[in-house]
Design an enzyme around this catalytic site. Sequence first.
Site, PDB file in Angstrom:
ATOM      1  N   ASP A  40       0.635  -1.298  -0.022  1.00 34.72           N
ATOM      2  CA  ASP A  40      -0.194   0.008   0.181  1.00 34.72           C
ATOM      3  C   ASP A  40       0.794   1.339  -0.049  1.00 34.72           C
ATOM      4  O   ASP A  40       0.283   2.346  -0.387  1.00 34.72           O
ATOM      5  CB  ASP A  40      -0.879   0.043   1.340  1.00 34.72           C
ATOM      6  CG  ASP A  40      -0.182   0.058   2.662  1.00 34.72           C
ATOM      7  OD1 ASP A  40       1.029  -0.132   2.629  1.00 34.72           O
ATOM      8  OD2 ASP A  40      -0.816   0.031   3.609  1.00 34.72           O
ATOM      9  N   HIS A  41       2.217   1.244   0.382  1.00 32.96           N
ATOM     10  CA  HIS A  41       2.762   2.451   0.652  1.00 32.96           C
ATOM     11  C   HIS A  41       3.702   2.924  -0.781  1.00 32.96           C
ATOM     12  O   HIS A  41       4.147   3.969  -0.724  1.00 32.96           O
ATOM     13  CB  HIS A  41       3.972   2.241   1.668  1.00 32.96           C
ATOM     14  CG  HIS A  41       3.374   2.526   2.945  1.00 32.96           C
ATOM     15  ND1 HIS A  41       2.390   1.833   3.586  1.00 32.96           N
ATOM     16  CD2 HIS A  41       3.880   3.124   4.050  1.00 32.96           C
ATOM     17  CE1 HIS A  41       2.203   2.358   4.552  1.00 32.96           C
ATOM     18  NE2 HIS A  41       2.974   3.137   5.220  1.00 32.96           N
ATOM     19  N   ARG A  77       8.539   3.171  11.559  1.00 20.49           N
ATOM     20  CA  ARG A  77       9.661   2.811  10.732  1.00 20.49           C
ATOM     21  C   ARG A  77      10.888   2.671  11.582  1.00 20.49           C
ATOM     22  O   ARG A  77      11.331   3.416  12.267  1.00 20.49           O
ATOM     23  CB  ARG A  77       9.508   4.027   9.688  1.00 20.49           C
ATOM     24  CG  ARG A  77      10.267   5.476   9.952  1.00 20.49           C
ATOM     25  CD  ARG A  77      10.077   6.317   8.804  1.00 20.49           C
ATOM     26  NE  ARG A  77       8.624   6.503   8.700  1.00 20.49           N
ATOM     27  CZ  ARG A  77       8.260   7.696   7.979  1.00 20.49           C
ATOM     28  NH1 ARG A  77       9.022   8.594   7.695  1.00 20.49           N
ATOM     29  NH2 ARG A  77       7.044   7.920   7.889  1.00 20.49           N
ATOM     30  N   ASP A 115       3.362  -0.807  11.419  1.00 19.39           N
ATOM     31  CA  ASP A 115       2.946   0.489  11.025  1.00 19.39           C
ATOM     32  C   ASP A 115       2.426   1.230  12.259  1.00 19.39           C
ATOM     33  O   ASP A 115       1.578   0.498  12.981  1.00 19.39           O
ATOM     34  CB  ASP A 115       2.035   0.492   9.979  1.00 19.39           C
ATOM     35  CG  ASP A 115       1.637   1.848   9.179  1.00 19.39           C
ATOM     36  OD1 ASP A 115       2.106   2.271   8.463  1.00 19.39           O
ATOM     37  OD2 ASP A 115       0.783   2.494   9.946  1.00 19.39           O
TER      38      ASP A 115
END
Length: 777
Positions: free
Chosen positions: A125-126, A669, A190
């Site tokens: 998705d990123h 992250r 996430d």
Amino acid sequence: MRTICCVDLVLGEGARRLHVSAAFNAKPKVAMSRFEPGTSISYEKLHENIDIVRKRLNRPLTLSEKIVYGHLDDPVGQDIARGRTYLRLRPDRVAMQDATAQMAMLQFISSGLPKVAVPSTIHCDHLIEAQIGGVEDLKRAKEVNQEVYNFLATAGAKYGVGFWKPGSGIIHQIILENYAYPGVLLIGTDSHTPNGGGLGSICIGVGGADAVDVMAGIPWELKCPNVIGVKLTGSLSGWTSPKDVILKVAGILTVKGGTGAIVEYHGPGVDSISCTGMATICNMGAEIGATTSVFPYNHRMKTYLNKTGRADIAALADEHKDDLVPDKGCKYDQVIEINLSELKPHINGPFTPDLAHPVSEIGAVAEKNGWPLEVKVGLIGSCTNSSYEDMGRAASLAKQALDKGLKCKAAFTVTPGSEQIRATIERDGFSKILRDVGGVVLANACGPCIGQWDRKDVKMGEKNTIVTSYNRNFTSRNDANPATHAFVTSPEIVTALAIAGTLKFDPETDYLTAANGEKFKLEPPNGDELPARDFDPGQDTYQHPPAESGSVMVDVSPTSTRLQLLEPFDKWNGKDLEDLQVLIKVKGKCTTDHISAAGPWLKFRGHLDNISNNMLIGAINIENDAVNKIKNRLTGEYGGVPDVARHYKANGLSWVVVGDDNYGEGSSREHAALEPRHLGGRVILVKSFARIHETNLKKQGMLPLTFTDPTDYDKIRPDDKISITGLATFAPGKPLKGVVKHGDGSQDIITLNHTFNENQVEWFHAGSALNRMKELQ
């Protein structure tokens, strides 16, 4: 052909366990859960553990405690004290988005283990950049990221991890539709993993190394959370939306007020909020630093489970509801009360998600502060606000404008949260209405929310305002432009402000002018909680891991610029850390966006050396108020932060970063921890840390330390060297000493705190948590 998961309900003594097989054949009429081999939902085990702990503690339990303690590795012997002890937990599931999954899977490969020990999934998705529109952008992303997608798909197949292809949707929406359920403990790589709390789940954002522990079958450590209770009374109505609840809470608690705590919503007002609305509130709880957020099981969750093909889970949850709500008389560490009937629409920002304003006041506040009033772009969707209900309410406003001959004055973008949402709002006409009012429907991905936005309407450095229904609005986050003033609000308010084209518009009181000159007010938005005709699952985008994977090859080219196999970090040499050079003394807010920027750097998330070229390039140097400009103390010249760090490393000089409060706020992250370690850093010394980042640093063998006296921050000069002493007896609860050596020959001795437990001290000794795991194999 794929199979619908086959569900067997096996009766136990007074309880039932749901066993889910791994078969997938015919395409279902509604989206079904995708479970990997061995997945089971055991409310029986949850209840057993809760009963043990309740008797031990001899007090009522909050919902958060029930689910967390219900997953203890050793409920009989575990030391439990809120805010103090470390819990060893057995999560049910792991989920990873593609930007973080690269490093997580590279670390798992380094572990040498053949298969994951718990059900796990990867979600693409990123890496999809918003540029033209959904179809075109997805096609381009598949071409540009082919090497990375192939790596993730084959690594998933090799090691037993489910793979959601690009175009599937945003990880958190996919989890809500498929994997979250009341009482589950799920960790995700996430920071917005807490979205699943809207379905009564404890879903916690972590770094990739934490995910590797769980995938390896090792108990996962979490500092026993405090519990903040938010009591909701009244009911939502009119222009007020679930988003306004968390916008209000963020204004109360600030970006670090939830650190070390789970936020637990309760009270009679809960039932006025849809399941996806509860998810919105939990999602943005990441912006107050909370470990996670959760709602108690109720009929809204049951309806959502039924609509998403999980009626059997809903039936089991009904039977075990007492374990899925807080005990009467349970105690919270802090209680906030919000009357939903009195709550007004809010808009937060710019530059920080906790700067809260009622929508009715934002125009005057913007004028006073010199913020641009013109709304250049309105953006709805993202993992926070892309539900069927969100899109329907936004479309209801767009339809009113169209009926009066109006279109949006601002540019307008729409990001569906999943392929299922995209297909359903296309079928039900919402997408057409949103396009007709001037909107562009983007790919089912994160897009502008995380900086994946090829923005063309303003020049870099041009002062402008955008409004979004996203969760995070740090400087430069959405479009890399530090002059963009980004405001966070509900999809309804975004749509209204995009139609009006100005912040100085309160849809509750102000009028618009129709094409024929008539003055009119927008009626409050409305939209169905869930589609009357069920969801349209859209295209099949899921790859189940094969039962036999011996022939699957995972290739990482040694010449790749996108992927790089990992080398183990060096072990501690048994000595104190002497004369660490201050690399940079950071001024003010330093989020993970400042430490390891996203946007164009996302393409290097699987290549540690290449992505390290973005280390701390967004942090403000206190010496000159500049970004990415620090003095090289070996040469006397100024250079970029990563360049100077590399020079120090090449010359055998280890270094330290000095920072302010809530250092590492924002994303999960772990690259923000890996990069300093890779470039020769040994210590991060700050006033306070955000939870995930502190853990990530420990995992990589770094020393995250805090000033015992926060004013000691002021004693450190940008050209200082710092020695960390006492490492020979490094132990939990025992402070270390810092010897600060100034250029003029003087010194300051300061006391430094840490939060390491015994296991984490072993990570430091071994050089990283991964090194320690391999030592124990």
